[in-house]
Design a protein around this motif. Sequence first.
Motif, PDB file in Angstrom:
ATOM      1  N   GLY A 274      63.020  76.347  14.290  1.00  0.00           N
ATOM      2  CA  GLY A 274      63.636  75.943  15.543  1.00  0.00           C
ATOM      3  C   GLY A 274      64.306  77.158  16.150  1.00  0.00           C
ATOM      4  O   GLY A 274      64.321  78.234  15.543  1.00  0.00           O
ATOM      5  N   ASP A 275      64.852  77.011  17.353  1.00  0.00           N
ATOM      6  CA  ASP A 275      65.492  78.159  17.986  1.00  0.00           C
ATOM      7  C   ASP A 275      66.644  78.702  17.156  1.00  0.00           C
ATOM      8  O   ASP A 275      66.953  79.891  17.219  1.00  0.00           O
ATOM      9  N   PHE A 330      54.828  76.970  12.115  1.00  0.00           N
ATOM     10  CA  PHE A 330      55.774  76.275  12.992  1.00  0.00           C
ATOM     11  C   PHE A 330      55.486  76.712  14.425  1.00  0.00           C
ATOM     12  O   PHE A 330      55.460  77.911  14.724  1.00  0.00           O
ATOM     13  N   LYS A 332      56.409  76.294  18.516  1.00  0.00           N
ATOM     14  CA  LYS A 332      57.415  75.865  19.473  1.00  0.00           C
ATOM     15  C   LYS A 332      56.809  74.857  20.442  1.00  0.00           C
ATOM     16  O   LYS A 332      55.806  75.125  21.101  1.00  0.00           O
ATOM     17  N   LYS A 334      57.982  70.777  22.516  1.00  0.00           N
ATOM     18  CA  LYS A 334      58.937  70.170  23.432  1.00  0.00           C
ATOM     19  C   LYS A 334      60.362  70.206  22.879  1.00  0.00           C
ATOM     20  O   LYS A 334      61.327  70.276  23.629  1.00  0.00           O
ATOM     21  N   ASN A 335      60.495  70.118  21.550  1.00  0.00           N
ATOM     22  CA  ASN A 335      61.807  70.110  20.910  1.00  0.00           C
ATOM     23  C   ASN A 335      62.133  71.518  20.434  1.00  0.00           C
ATOM     24  O   ASN A 335      61.602  71.988  19.426  1.00  0.00           O
ATOM     25  N   ALA A 336      63.013  72.210  21.168  1.00  0.00           N
ATOM     26  CA  ALA A 336      63.328  73.595  20.830  1.00  0.00           C
ATOM     27  C   ALA A 336      64.088  73.714  19.519  1.00  0.00           C
ATOM     28  O   ALA A 336      64.027  74.750  18.848  1.00  0.00           O
ATOM     29  N   HIS A 338      63.614  71.749  16.853  1.00  0.00           N
ATOM     30  CA  HIS A 338      62.741  71.404  15.737  1.00  0.00           C
ATOM     31  C   HIS A 338      61.287  71.619  16.165  1.00  0.00           C
ATOM     32  O   HIS A 338      60.698  70.765  16.833  1.00  0.00           O
ATOM     33  N   TYR A 339      60.736  72.751  15.793  1.00  0.00           N
ATOM     34  CA  TYR A 339      59.364  73.074  16.192  1.00  0.00           C
ATOM     35  C   TYR A 339      58.374  72.108  15.541  1.00  0.00           C
ATOM     36  O   TYR A 339      58.648  71.510  14.491  1.00  0.00           O
ATOM     37  N   ASP A 340      57.196  71.958  16.181  1.00  0.00           N
ATOM     38  CA  ASP A 340      56.100  71.207  15.574  1.00  0.00           C
ATOM     39  C   ASP A 340      55.582  71.991  14.365  1.00  0.00           C
ATOM     40  O   ASP A 340      55.734  73.218  14.283  1.00  0.00           O
ATOM     41  N   GLN A 362      55.421  66.221  14.044  1.00  0.00           N
ATOM     42  CA  GLN A 362      56.394  66.408  15.116  1.00  0.00           C
ATOM     43  C   GLN A 362      57.707  65.729  14.733  1.00  0.00           C
ATOM     44  O   GLN A 362      57.716  64.755  13.969  1.00  0.00           O
TER      45      GLN A 362
END
Length: 503
Positions: A274-275, A330, A332, A334-336, A338-340, A362
């Motif tokens: 994630g970010d 991982f 990136k 829609k959810n920054a 929590h990456y897919d 996801q």
Amino acid sequence: MNAIRTRITGVVPWVTLTVAALLLVACGKDGAPQNSETSSKRFPGYQQVGGSGDAAQLWFNPTDISRSGSSYLIHALKAFPQGYARFDVATNCRDMTRRQAGTQYRADGTAEQEYPGNDSAVLAKSEPGMTELMTTACGIAMASRSIAGDFNAPAALELLYGPYDESTKTASWADASVPADLPWRDNLQLAPGKVLAVTSMAIFNLTEGGKEKKVFVTNAVPDGGGCHACTGLLGVAVFTKDGNNWKVESNNPYVASMGAMGSVGSHFEWAAAGDDTYALIVGGDDMHQGYQTSSITAFIRGKDGAFSTAIDDADTGASDQETLSTKVTFIKGKNAAHYDVKVAFSYSLPGQAAYIADHVYQYVGGKYVLTKKDDPPKFVQTAGDTSSANAGASVSPASMQVAPTMIPPSTASLAPSFDCSKAKSDAEHLICSDPELALDDVALASIFIRAKAAVVDQIGFKERVRQQWNYREKNCHDRDCLLRWYADQKAALSQIAQTGRLD
């Protein structure tokens, strides 16, 4: 921690202690609270544990807390109305302490008698004031633990677990307390009082908040352990660079009981999940009932430093000639935060192009959910024929329920489904030395793969396999028991392969 051990001996120090002890009488169990600054001035070099109750009678040296094996050693004093006692306390800094024998002194500083200790470690809460002593002293010890100079695995292992042996490249962990609710805990085969041998598995660099850090991954297994069904104990610690030292930021020695042959896995990765989030990826390969299984597990590091399982995925080949490998990415989305996650399974047979099947996860509703799963390839072949393969076609549970043509192997070349050079248990040694048992093992492998493909409840199937495997390893120490076990398992797995149900 490089502590300079100081012993209070000689006439002048003991006079000082005598005066301090006399003054201390006024602040016994019912005395008024004392702050640390005042306490240290009245009792030079020592800090009062608490301001009231039993803790007010206990003092310790905050600058001289050292390692003793897997424990920390604390120099302590206890005040009495007519004197004091001086002794050491060993603790695991979690819940256990052992008060060692010391000396009790009169008010004038002369030795009066031996101050008794505990014969063995006891729960800290069982002794008045000992929980407070452990908590206060260990808070200081933990905050000051560090590795001077360059970060290295031997120093990290010794700091976290205990004495390091250069010949085995392991640290000896004598006081492990594995949580009772840790999944697959029993597969560690950790007997009471058994020492764990801890090995460094991977070290990753991490820059976070402008600080340089190290992620230290370990595997622990009972000394001398490592049966086929035995798991390893995964641990993860994070160190932060502070000047010329590496200090412990967090330590999680009980992340998971996983893997086989006493090892948590064979390959490790550290990735952005994630970010502002990271994940540890652990992969492993194993020969299970004659077929290769490839597994992958991703653990997300939380804000509190703890690790939780995000992805746990695996597949088993449909042929004893088939090889599998996995790769996790991982991505990136829609959810920054929590990456897919994409898990790519690669299947291949000799002379055939590799077939890739993607599993995509996801983050939904607070957890990772499988949103796409490609079918594995369907390899059509009979035993002894590795040239016939059809990769890329979809496979259905029904098609996997048809037993392949079996050609009994010759006795000379007969071998079970696992590597006999790694046999540990009585059952494994018997199977490797008995042609009939080895043939049963190979036959069960064929039924196992069909049952796995047909069953709907994959998690329940995995747990069933674990329980049956554990039963065999624990209870079957003779040929007759193994013959019955194989007969029962072939019947049970055949039923699962036909119905797709566990009941």
